[in-house]
Design a protein around this motif. Structure first.
Motif, PDB file in Angstrom:
ATOM      1  N   ASP A 422       0.782  -1.332  -0.004  1.00 31.39           N
ATOM      2  CA  ASP A 422      -0.120  -0.009  -0.070  1.00 31.39           C
ATOM      3  C   ASP A 422       1.051   1.307  -0.089  1.00 31.39           C
ATOM      4  OD1 ASP A 422      -1.740   2.043   0.453  1.00 31.39           O
ATOM      5  OD2 ASP A 422      -2.819   1.164   2.041  1.00 31.39           O
ATOM      6  N   ILE A 423       0.872   1.739  -1.140  1.00 27.39           N
ATOM      7  CA  ILE A 423       2.014   3.155  -1.144  1.00 27.39           C
ATOM      8  C   ILE A 423       1.521   4.195  -0.421  1.00 27.39           C
ATOM      9  CG2 ILE A 423       3.181   4.513  -3.038  1.00 27.39           C
ATOM     10  CD1 ILE A 423       4.179   1.846  -3.166  1.00 27.39           C
ATOM     11  N   ALA A 424       0.049   4.363  -0.403  1.00 27.61           N
ATOM     12  CA  ALA A 424      -0.250   5.581   0.275  1.00 27.61           C
ATOM     13  C   ALA A 424       0.006   5.373   1.854  1.00 27.61           C
ATOM     14  CB  ALA A 424      -1.899   5.585   0.028  1.00 27.61           C
ATOM     15  N   ALA A 425      -0.146   4.109   2.287  1.00 29.38           N
ATOM     16  CA  ALA A 425       0.319   3.707   3.721  1.00 29.38           C
ATOM     17  C   ALA A 425       1.801   4.083   3.854  1.00 29.38           C
ATOM     18  CB  ALA A 425      -0.229   2.642   4.161  1.00 29.38           C
ATOM     19  N   VAL A 426       2.679   3.739   3.010  1.00 28.86           N
ATOM     20  CA  VAL A 426       3.779   4.013   3.039  1.00 28.86           C
ATOM     21  C   VAL A 426       4.147   5.293   3.051  1.00 28.86           C
ATOM     22  CG1 VAL A 426       6.295   3.603   2.096  1.00 28.86           C
ATOM     23  CG2 VAL A 426       4.522   1.732   2.131  1.00 28.86           C
TER      24      VAL A 426
END
Length: 684
Positions: A422-426
């Motif tokens: 999950d790039i947004a969470a990263v």
């Protein structure tokens, strides 16, 4: 396991034996579970435990089953091929690197009192070749068209000319000779209807040196004895022919020998020999080694060399032959068997060369004895790949067909490979910061891995649907299917992947380890020790480390580079805190040598141990003007063992990572000739 463990000493005896097949075939020495097997099945066991000795065993097996003539190549004889041809049947030489059949053909034509006209094809040569063929058809002259692979646009015209040849309208003495490297553009009809021949260049150091002495201009008595400085000329001439043979033989050792296998030819040596006599005549009071070394190493041979690591190697090699020491009596290239002889007559040189060992040790070429293992393994793997190409799509005698095998593998891999990150969470947890470039590195790495994960999951899901008959299998998917069946990593995955030569099982395990490393990084923060082998785009990681230092101390990043330390305190336990500057890294491997934990520097490899783990390295950013001075070897670092790479759109090599300076008490040239390098991953 239950059959192997009780006989471990016998298995070890087979593994350590110079000819392991003899042990595996002897009931008194080999494991009982193997000695009772048929010969072919023993070959399969040998492939698993000692792949380097498989080729000789296969030779013996074929010779025993079919006869010696099936393993002994017939001598190259033009007369037999000529007798099979007609005036409308082309004779085709399939070229191999270093081979030139023109001299043999010219001699054959002279013996038959035939005139031969030759042209080397290339841009604009088509019309001239056509004129020569027209004249030959009428007069019976032989015509030779060399290097057909270089004139691809004219090949359809050549095909048409050959097809329209009529025996009644063609002189019965006419012959059309063609030379070409294997090429997809060579006309198939000519290949099918022509008489095909191939000739190999001289094999082995002795044959190579002998071949050099028997070629023009060395074989010309007026040239051989015509230099005004006879002593220096003949000493350096022998060294030059030895050098020419050595750099060609190094190609047999794969990437250990050269990153790129260059096709050094007789013309390279010929011009170097002529320059040698010219410079010796022009400088009566000295030997201009600097000029000779530059012209020979940088221009004549070096003109073919495109890789900077290979250029370093060829100049290092040449220093052993173009040196003042070579003019001393008793100077040896390697041991007493390879002495540089004092000047003698031409016939005496041929006799001296004929007495050289037929099977030279790897040390003659600058290698450790283990290099023979590498060479033999590469030959075995090449043979196995060629054998796989002959395998059909049927399931053979096994109970499970390709569909069941690939379906099971797909189910297993799908259950193990996680979903994309999950790039947004990263981005939320580790935002881009000016003083911490590693957050940017993490995000970019996960974006790259996500593309790979999606490619793997989608292809496996599509394959499962195709097996069930729910989806039409495309050509690309079918290729992927059979790669999985053969245990290879599919090209469809490698197109989205980091470079890798691992087979399918090892590739999947390696990928899961990499994803676990980044999952831990995401959950727990920047690692104390980075697993550099697990990083997709290593150059971005090293740039991030330099950028952190440059921003911290407010210095231009182009004035900063890495110093390298191997901290002794972390030999047995890993550090628990990040360094003040730079990064701790682990995961590299040394090929061609080993790391000595006692002397704390590079050392010779142990027998049969080709690669070893490198110690923990501290990448310490430092101003270029303040780098430490110490005895070191400037070691190239590669992602995979092929070593050669191409320039990507980012300007970085797809394989080469960086230079790493490591402690060494021997001169750098020793490790350069050994082919020593760091690898970020192995092939298994």
């Amino acid at each position: 396991h239950q059959k192997v463990e009780p006989e471990l000493p016998r298995w070890k005896a087979a593994y350590d034996a110079p000819i392991p097949m003899q042990v595996l075939s002897n009931p008194d020495m080999g494991p009982s579970c193997v000695t009772s097997l048929p010969m072919f099945q023993r070959l399969l066991v040998l492939r698993c435990i000692r792949p380097d000795r498989l080729i000789p065993a296969v030779y013996n097996y074929v010779a025993g089953e079919l006869g010696e003539r099936f393993v002994t190549p017939p001598p190259f004889e033009l007369g037999g091929s000529f007798s099979d041809s007609t005036s409308v049947t082309p004779l085709i030489f399939v070229l191999s690197p270093g081979a030139d059949p023109f001299a043999a053909l010219n001699k054959f034509a002279t013996e038959r009192n035939k005139e031969i006209k030759s042209i080397s094809l290339g841009q604009g040569q088509g019309p001239r070749a056509e004129t020569m063929i027209d004249e030959g058809v009428k007069t019976g002259t032989w015509v030779m068209l060399q290097n057909c692979h270089l004139c691809t646009s004219w090949m359809p015209k050549l095909e048409n000319i050959v097809e329209l040849m009529e025996p009644q309208q063609t002189h019965r003495e006419f012959r059309l000779w063609l030379t070409s490297y294997p090429s997809a553009t060579f006309p198939v009809s000519i290949l099918q209807n022509g008489v095909k021949m191939t000739t190999e260049p001289p094999k082995g150091l002795r044959a190579n040196i002998m071949g050099s002495f028997k070629t023009d201009p060395i074989s010309d008595p007026a040239f051989f004895d015509g230099c005004s400085k006879d002593y220096e000329f003949k000493k350096l001439l022998y060294g030059l022919t030895f050098f020419h043979a050595v750099i060609q033989e190094r190609r047999l050792y794969g990437p250990l020998g050269w990153n790129i296998p260059y096709e050094f030819t007789e013309s390279d040596m010929r011009i170097s020999v002529m320059q040698l006599t010219m410079f010796l005549d022009e400088y009566p009071n000295e030997v201009p080694f600097k000029a000779l070394t530059y012209l020979t190493g940088e221009c004549n041979y070096g003109g073919r060399v495109t890789d900077d690591k290979d250029r370093r190697l060829i100049m290092t090699m040449l220093d052993d032959y173009y040196t003042t020491d070579a003019l001393q009596e008793g100077y040896t290239f390697f041991g007493q068997e390879y002495v540089c002889p004092d000047p003698m007559k031409y016939e005496e040189y041929l006799e001296f060369i004929g007495k050289l060992p037929a099977d030279p040790p790897p040390g003659v070429f600058g290698f450790h004895d283990n290099a023979t293992l590498t060479k033999d393994r590469n030959e075995t793997y090449a043979m196995m790949d060629a054998l796989l190409l002959t395998v059909g799509t049927s399931s053979g005698g096994s109970d499970a067909g390709p569909e069941q095998v690939v379906g099971a593998v797909a189910t297993d891999v799908l259950s193990r490979v996680p979903k994309p990150f999950d790039i947004a969470a990263v981005a939320n947890k580790w935002p881009i910061l000016y003083d911490e470039s590693m957050n940017t590195v993490l995000r970019q790495e996960l974006q790259r891995f996500n593309k790979l994960i999606v490619a793997i999951l989608n292809s496996l899901e599509d394959i499962q649907k195709a097996i069930q008959g729910l989806l039409l299998m495309s050509a690309e998917l079918e290729t992927c299917f059979y790669h999985i069946f053969d245990g290879k990593t599919p090209e469809m995955w490698l197109a989205k992947s980091y470079p890798s030569r691992k087979p399918l099982g090892a590739y999947v395990n390696d990928l899961i380890e990499r994803l676990h490393f980044f999952q831990t990084w995401f959950e727990e923060g920047i690692p104390v020790v980075f697993w550099i082998s697990g990083i997709y785009f290593t150059q971005a990681f090293t740039t991030g480390a330099l950028q952190n230092y440059a921003r911290k101390y407010k210095v231009p990043i182009d004035t900063v580079t890495f110093d390298f330390e191997t901290p002794k305190q972390f030999l047995k336990t890993l550090p628990t805190e990040r360094p003040e500057d730079g990064v701790y890294t682990t995961g590299l491997f040394l090929e061609g040598c080993r790391w000595n934990d006692e002397s704390w520097m590079l050392d010779e490899s142990q027998p049969k141990v080709l690669t070893v783990p490198a110690p923990l390295l501290h990448f310490q950013p430092q101003l270029r003007t303040k780098l430490k001075v110490f005895n070191h070897y400037n070691c190239p670092t590669y992602k995979i063992s092929t070593r050669k790479g191409t320039l990507s759109t980012t300007g970085h090599s797809t394989n080469f990572i960086m230079w790493i300076r490591v402690n060494s008490e021997v001169p750098e040239s020793h490790w350069v000739k050994r082919g020593v390098a760091f690898l970020s991953q192995l092939d298994v």
